[in-house]
Design a protein around this motif. Structure first.
Motif, short mmCIF file in Angstrom:
data_model
loop_
_atom_site.label_atom_id
_atom_site.label_comp_id
_atom_site.label_asym_id
_atom_site.label_seq_id
_atom_site.Cartn_x
_atom_site.Cartn_y
_atom_site.Cartn_z
N CYS A 242 18.32 53.31 89.32
CA CYS A 242 18.95 53.43 90.65
C CYS A 242 20.46 53.50 90.48
CB CYS A 242 18.58 52.22 91.50
SG CYS A 242 19.29 52.28 93.16
N VAL B 53 22.68 52.71 92.75
CA VAL B 53 23.42 51.86 93.69
C VAL B 53 24.03 50.63 93.01
CG1 VAL B 53 23.22 50.50 95.84
CG2 VAL B 53 22.07 52.71 95.65
N GLY B 54 23.31 50.07 92.04
CA GLY B 54 23.90 49.01 91.21
C GLY B 54 24.13 47.67 91.88
N CYS B 55 23.20 47.23 92.73
CA CYS B 55 23.32 45.89 93.31
C CYS B 55 23.29 44.88 92.16
CB CYS B 55 22.17 45.62 94.27
SG CYS B 55 22.06 46.86 95.57
N PHE C 163 22.27 41.93 91.72
CA PHE C 163 21.15 40.99 91.54
C PHE C 163 19.85 41.73 91.20
CE2 PHE C 163 22.07 42.15 95.89
CZ PHE C 163 20.89 42.78 96.24
N CYS C 164 19.92 43.02 90.89
CA CYS C 164 18.71 43.83 90.79
C CYS C 164 18.55 44.42 89.38
CB CYS C 164 18.77 44.94 91.83
SG CYS C 164 17.44 46.12 91.68
N THR D 80 16.61 46.84 88.47
CA THR D 80 16.58 48.31 88.51
C THR D 80 18.00 48.86 88.50
OG1 THR D 80 14.60 48.14 89.87
CG2 THR D 80 15.64 50.29 89.74
N GLY D 81 18.88 48.25 89.29
CA GLY D 81 20.28 48.69 89.34
C GLY D 81 20.93 48.61 87.98
N GLY E 275 10.31 49.76 95.77
CA GLY E 275 10.25 49.73 94.31
C GLY E 275 11.59 50.19 93.74
N GLY F 104 14.76 52.31 93.10
CA GLY F 104 15.53 53.39 93.73
C GLY F 104 15.84 53.20 95.19
N GLU F 105 16.81 53.97 95.66
CA GLU F 105 17.26 53.94 97.05
C GLU F 105 16.64 55.16 97.76
OE1 GLU F 105 19.11 52.25 99.52
OE2 GLU F 105 18.36 54.03 100.53
N SER G 176 19.48 50.18 101.11
CA SER G 176 20.61 49.30 100.82
C SER G 176 21.75 49.58 101.81
CB SER G 176 21.09 49.54 99.39
OG SER G 176 21.40 50.91 99.21
S1 SF4 Z 1 16.79 49.43 93.67
FE1 SF4 Z 1 17.52 48.68 95.66
S2 SF4 Z 1 18.31 46.63 95.24
FE2 SF4 Z 1 18.09 47.67 93.25
S3 SF4 Z 1 20.13 48.58 92.84
FE3 SF4 Z 1 18.90 50.13 93.89
S4 SF4 Z 1 19.39 49.87 96.06
FE4 SF4 Z 1 20.07 48.01 95.03
#
Ligand code: SF4
Length: 334
Positions: free
Chosen positions: A103, A105-107, A109-110, A112-113, A151, A153-154, A187
């Motif tokens: 993903c 977006v890079g949150c 706490f995640c 996947t990010g 799951g 990705g954004e 997000s």
């Molecule tokens: S998968 Fe969702 S929570 Fe995780 S980084 Fe991407 S947008 Fe943020």
């Protein structure tokens, strides 16, 4: 696509209908089971159109047997991602689909990010995740009852493929699922959220909020710098008023980061008078990350403040954290 195959081979249009019934509704396991088609035609189909775009690499089942995670490899380039099935005690079977590998977006706490972005999934690859679990559940005389885009990705950054997949999920001639059973979670990409709503999306919406103010949100979710919270809430509020549908707000409780009494009060005043439901999600630990789950006491106190301020909310029951299948834990590994 089946329509192209039927067109190229000058077949009657009822072949599409027969295919759709067998493939999406009867959930056949291979083209050999497409018994409404003659064998020679099935063989031609086998050569022209792959049965699925995904390969199952590994399966993990949680200790309570309520959560199952599949590591998929997409056939086109062997890249891997994960999808989760949650079997709820009330009989619902929810597939948490991925729409990307990694993903962008890079949150913070995640998991996947933290993988970075490795590509969008196509509509076919999104649909195949649900079909996979539909076939698994069929053997137990059960069905997929809900689909959540929560799951990897954004979804709003892969909007066209997500919309195409939703149209297959809801098409009465294909999977025929009610849009009310589908949730798109974002997000907070306000521009594409507007596009989703203009498109006429009628399913449920969830916003990953995770902070009660712009400043803290920017620290947790880099996308917040580009799309301010006030604008985002404005769009969601007008959608809620127009449709009379509650918007879900996801709020991950992280120890000492966003779980204080002050945070709870701020969240309550932010959401006061809005048609919302808040999901409080105890943070799920991620390997290599020092963030911790809020204590039971902090979670209870946070919830109590929201109750006292009449904010509709629930504390989410964590499912699948023992197999790294819970919220924020998907990282393409089992
Ligand atoms: S998968 Fe969702 S929570 Fe995780 S980084 Fe991407 S947008 Fe943020």
């Amino acid at each position: 696509m089946i329509e192209n195959f039927v067109h190229i081979h000058s077949l009657p249009s009822y072949r599409v209908k027969q295919f759709n019934v067998a493939y999406y509704q009867e959930l056949i396991g291979s083209y050999d089971d497409l018994l409404t088609w003659p064998k020679d035609l099935r063989l031609q189909l086998q050569k022209a159109l792959r049965f699925t775009s995904l390969r199952e690499i590994k399966r993990a089942v949680s200790l309570h047997h309520d959560t199952e995670k599949i590591l998929f490899e997409r056939i086109s380039d062997n890249k891997r991602f994960e999808t989760v099935l949650m079997r709820h005690a009330d009989g619902r079977n929810t597939v948490c689909v991925s729409c990307m590998i990694g993903c962008p977006v890079g949150c913070i706490f995640c998991a996947t990010g933290r993988m970075g972005f490795q590509g969008n999934l196509t509509a076919e690859e999104i649909v195949d995740q649900v079909l996979f679990f539909s076939r698994v559940l069929k053997k137990e005389k059960q069905t997929v009852t809900n689909i959540v885009f929560m799951g990897m990705g954004e979804p709003l950054l892969n909007l066209n493929n997500v919309l195409d997949a939703i149209s297959i999920f809801t098409d009465p001639k294909k999977m025929g699922m009610s849009e009310r059973r589908i949730t798109v979670s974002t997000s907070g990409h306000t521009d594409n959220l507007k596009k989703l709503l203009v498109h006429g999306y009628a399913g449920r919406l969830a916003l990953s909020l995770h902070a009660p103010n712009q400043k803290l949100r920017e620290q947790l979710m880099p996308i917040a710098k580009k799309f301010p919270l006030d604008d985002l809430l404005g769009v969601l509020q007008s959608h809620a008023e127009k449709t009379n549908k509650r918007v879900s707000f996801e709020y991950t409780l992280i120890n000492g980061v966003n779980d204080t009494r002050k945070n709870a009060e701020e969240l309550a005043s932010l959401l006061r008078h809005r048609l919302t439901h808040v999901n409080l999600i105890p943070f799920n630990p991620i390997l290599g990350l020092s963030l911790k789950r809020s204590t039971v006491e902090a979670i209870q106190n946070f919830s109590r403040v929201l109750t006292n301020k009449h904010v509709h909310h629930t504390v989410r029951v964590t499912m699948g954290d023992d197999i790294a299948a819970a919220c924020g834990q998907l990282a393409g590994k089992i």
